[in-house]
Motif scaffolding. Structure first.
Motif, PDB file in Angstrom:
ATOM      1  N   GLU A   1       1.054  -0.672   0.079  1.00 29.66           N
ATOM      2  CA  GLU A   1       0.183   0.099  -0.413  1.00 29.66           C
ATOM      3  C   GLU A   1       1.134   1.373  -0.107  1.00 29.66           C
ATOM      4  O   GLU A   1       0.611   1.663  -0.934  1.00 29.66           O
ATOM      5  CB  GLU A   1      -1.351  -0.035   1.218  1.00 29.66           C
ATOM      6  CG  GLU A   1      -1.922  -0.973   0.732  1.00 29.66           C
ATOM      7  CD  GLU A   1      -1.829  -2.307   1.990  1.00 29.66           C
ATOM      8  OE1 GLU A   1      -2.266  -3.176   1.072  1.00 29.66           O
ATOM      9  OE2 GLU A   1      -0.336  -3.238   2.069  1.00 29.66           O
ATOM     10  N   TYR A   2       2.073   1.410   0.428  1.00 30.77           N
ATOM     11  CA  TYR A   2       2.549   1.922   0.873  1.00 30.77           C
ATOM     12  C   TYR A   2       3.335   2.361  -0.682  1.00 30.77           C
ATOM     13  O   TYR A   2       3.717   3.532  -1.007  1.00 30.77           O
ATOM     14  CB  TYR A   2       4.796   2.140   1.828  1.00 30.77           C
ATOM     15  CG  TYR A   2       5.301   3.284   1.605  1.00 30.77           C
ATOM     16  CD1 TYR A   2       4.875   4.388   2.210  1.00 30.77           C
ATOM     17  CD2 TYR A   2       6.081   2.955   0.388  1.00 30.77           C
ATOM     18  CE1 TYR A   2       6.101   5.284   2.164  1.00 30.77           C
ATOM     19  CE2 TYR A   2       7.077   4.481   0.652  1.00 30.77           C
ATOM     20  CZ  TYR A   2       7.185   4.879   1.356  1.00 30.77           C
ATOM     21  OH  TYR A   2       8.115   6.139   1.311  1.00 30.77           O
ATOM     22  N   PHE A   3       4.149   2.035  -1.427  1.00 32.28           N
ATOM     23  CA  PHE A   3       4.354   1.956  -2.661  1.00 32.28           C
ATOM     24  C   PHE A   3       3.212   2.353  -4.030  1.00 32.28           C
ATOM     25  O   PHE A   3       3.415   3.043  -4.419  1.00 32.28           O
ATOM     26  CB  PHE A   3       4.450   0.355  -3.702  1.00 32.28           C
ATOM     27  CG  PHE A   3       6.362   0.418  -3.007  1.00 32.28           C
ATOM     28  CD1 PHE A   3       7.798   0.828  -3.348  1.00 32.28           C
ATOM     29  CD2 PHE A   3       6.327  -0.604  -1.786  1.00 32.28           C
ATOM     30  CE1 PHE A   3       8.573   0.392  -2.522  1.00 32.28           C
ATOM     31  CE2 PHE A   3       7.300  -0.738  -1.098  1.00 32.28           C
ATOM     32  CZ  PHE A   3       8.009   0.191  -1.818  1.00 32.28           C
ATOM     33  N   LEU A   4       2.030   2.219  -3.863  1.00 33.76           N
ATOM     34  CA  LEU A   4       0.297   2.575  -4.491  1.00 33.76           C
ATOM     35  C   LEU A   4       0.447   3.313  -3.907  1.00 33.76           C
ATOM     36  O   LEU A   4       0.016   4.493  -5.396  1.00 33.76           O
ATOM     37  CB  LEU A   4      -0.697   0.787  -4.219  1.00 33.76           C
ATOM     38  CG  LEU A   4      -0.446   0.271  -4.358  1.00 33.76           C
ATOM     39  CD1 LEU A   4      -1.563  -0.748  -3.656  1.00 33.76           C
ATOM     40  CD2 LEU A   4      -0.319   0.124  -6.085  1.00 33.76           C
ATOM     41  N   GLU A   5       0.421   4.021  -3.139  1.00 29.85           N
ATOM     42  CA  GLU A   5       0.236   5.188  -2.362  1.00 29.85           C
ATOM     43  C   GLU A   5       1.032   6.570  -3.397  1.00 29.85           C
ATOM     44  O   GLU A   5       0.897   8.204  -2.838  1.00 29.85           O
ATOM     45  CB  GLU A   5      -0.216   5.488  -0.874  1.00 29.85           C
ATOM     46  CG  GLU A   5      -0.836   7.224  -1.220  1.00 29.85           C
ATOM     47  CD  GLU A   5      -1.478   7.227   0.328  1.00 29.85           C
ATOM     48  OE1 GLU A   5      -2.189   8.103   0.789  1.00 29.85           O
ATOM     49  OE2 GLU A   5      -1.096   5.788   1.292  1.00 29.85           O
ATOM     50  N   TYR A   6       2.528   6.113  -2.384  1.00 25.90           N
ATOM     51  CA  TYR A   6       3.097   7.090  -3.196  1.00 25.90           C
ATOM     52  C   TYR A   6       3.161   7.380  -4.474  1.00 25.90           C
ATOM     53  O   TYR A   6       3.425   8.691  -4.650  1.00 25.90           O
ATOM     54  CB  TYR A   6       4.963   6.936  -3.178  1.00 25.90           C
ATOM     55  CG  TYR A   6       5.752   6.443  -4.289  1.00 25.90           C
ATOM     56  CD1 TYR A   6       6.201   7.384  -5.070  1.00 25.90           C
ATOM     57  CD2 TYR A   6       5.759   4.893  -4.208  1.00 25.90           C
ATOM     58  CE1 TYR A   6       7.030   6.729  -5.581  1.00 25.90           C
ATOM     59  CE2 TYR A   6       6.362   5.032  -5.143  1.00 25.90           C
ATOM     60  CZ  TYR A   6       7.410   5.560  -6.067  1.00 25.90           C
ATOM     61  OH  TYR A   6       7.757   5.082  -7.131  1.00 25.90           O
TER      62      TYR A   6
END
Length: 239
Positions: free
Chosen positions: A30-35
């Motif tokens: 999710e971190y990579f998706l949101e960034y």
């Protein structure tokens, strides 16, 4: 966006597969998706640009859509992918006010991007081109350009071939979808965009620190010119 069969097989296990792929970073998927979406929102805020219609090209199973909706709540969001199974998985998630549609293998000739009866002012493309044969990249972006508004913007995110950790993970990865994939230098993407008449940004590098060093993440904005981030993105703008 080749490899339809491979992506169809992966549709129902994509979340777990991707989480396993990036677990060495210490970050959640999710971190990579949101960034990525946060970067798009940051750039558009700087440009005082409010999107109306966003196309997520190569949307897969629709995991980035909630973040597009979070940061652009007033925009219409459309997702397309060559994998029918992935699109069905995306639709099953029950997102409201987000439209998904598959692309067949002749989508360029049939102008399938016009099926939503709209034109797009933002196109989001993350991790797509390294899966597609290089000789298709120009045709893909040319077809996308035909469905854009004036002053539209394309954000293309890719893995950075100059990052040692990225190269290592990519080389060791055994999933079929990556067996014939190619890491792409930023100049390749920029050249195609420029040949199509887009004004391009410099290459912007991101993801320099693993979770264990997240205290340093605020410094990444000062490192964006250094070609050592795990990812990069390029902005192409219509005149």
């Amino acid at each position: 966006m080749g490899k339809k069969a491979e992506f169809d097989k992966l549709a129902n296990s994509y979340d777990n597969w991707h989480a396993d792929l990036i677990k060495g970073s210490g970050f959640s998927r999710e971190y990579f998706l949101e960034y990525k979406v946060k970067e798009v929102a940051r750039i558009l805020t700087e440009k005082n640009f409010t999107p109306k219609n966003i196309l997520d090209f190569g949307c897969g199973v629709g995991d980035v859509e909630p973040y597009l909706q979070k940061y652009f709540p007033e925009a219409n969001i459309f997702g397309v992918d060559i994998s029918q199974e992935s699109i069905e998985t995306a639709k099953s998630k029950g997102y409201k006010n987000i439209s998904f549609a598959p692309l067949d293998e002749n989508w360029i000739e049939s102008d399938a991007l016009s099926q939503f009866n709209t034109v797009y002012d933002i196109v989001f493309i993350a991790g797509v081109f390294h899966h597609a044969p290089k000789d298709e990249h120009f045709k893909i972006l040319s077809a996308i350009k035909s469905n854009l508004t004036q002053n539209a913007k394309i954000f293309i995110f890719e893995l950075n071939p100059y990052n040692p950790a990225t190269r290592y993970v990519f080389a060791k990865h055994e999933k079929p979808v990556d067996r014939n994939a190619n890491l792409l230098p930023p100049r390749h993407i920029k050249k195609i965009l420029q040949n199509l008449g887009f004004r391009t940004s410099r290459s912007i590098y991101t993801i320099f620190f693993p979770s264990a060093l997240k205290i340093f993440i605020p410094l990444e904005k000062y490192l964006s010119r250094i070609p050592l981030g795990a990812h990069y993105y390029i902005l192409g703008e219509e005149f």
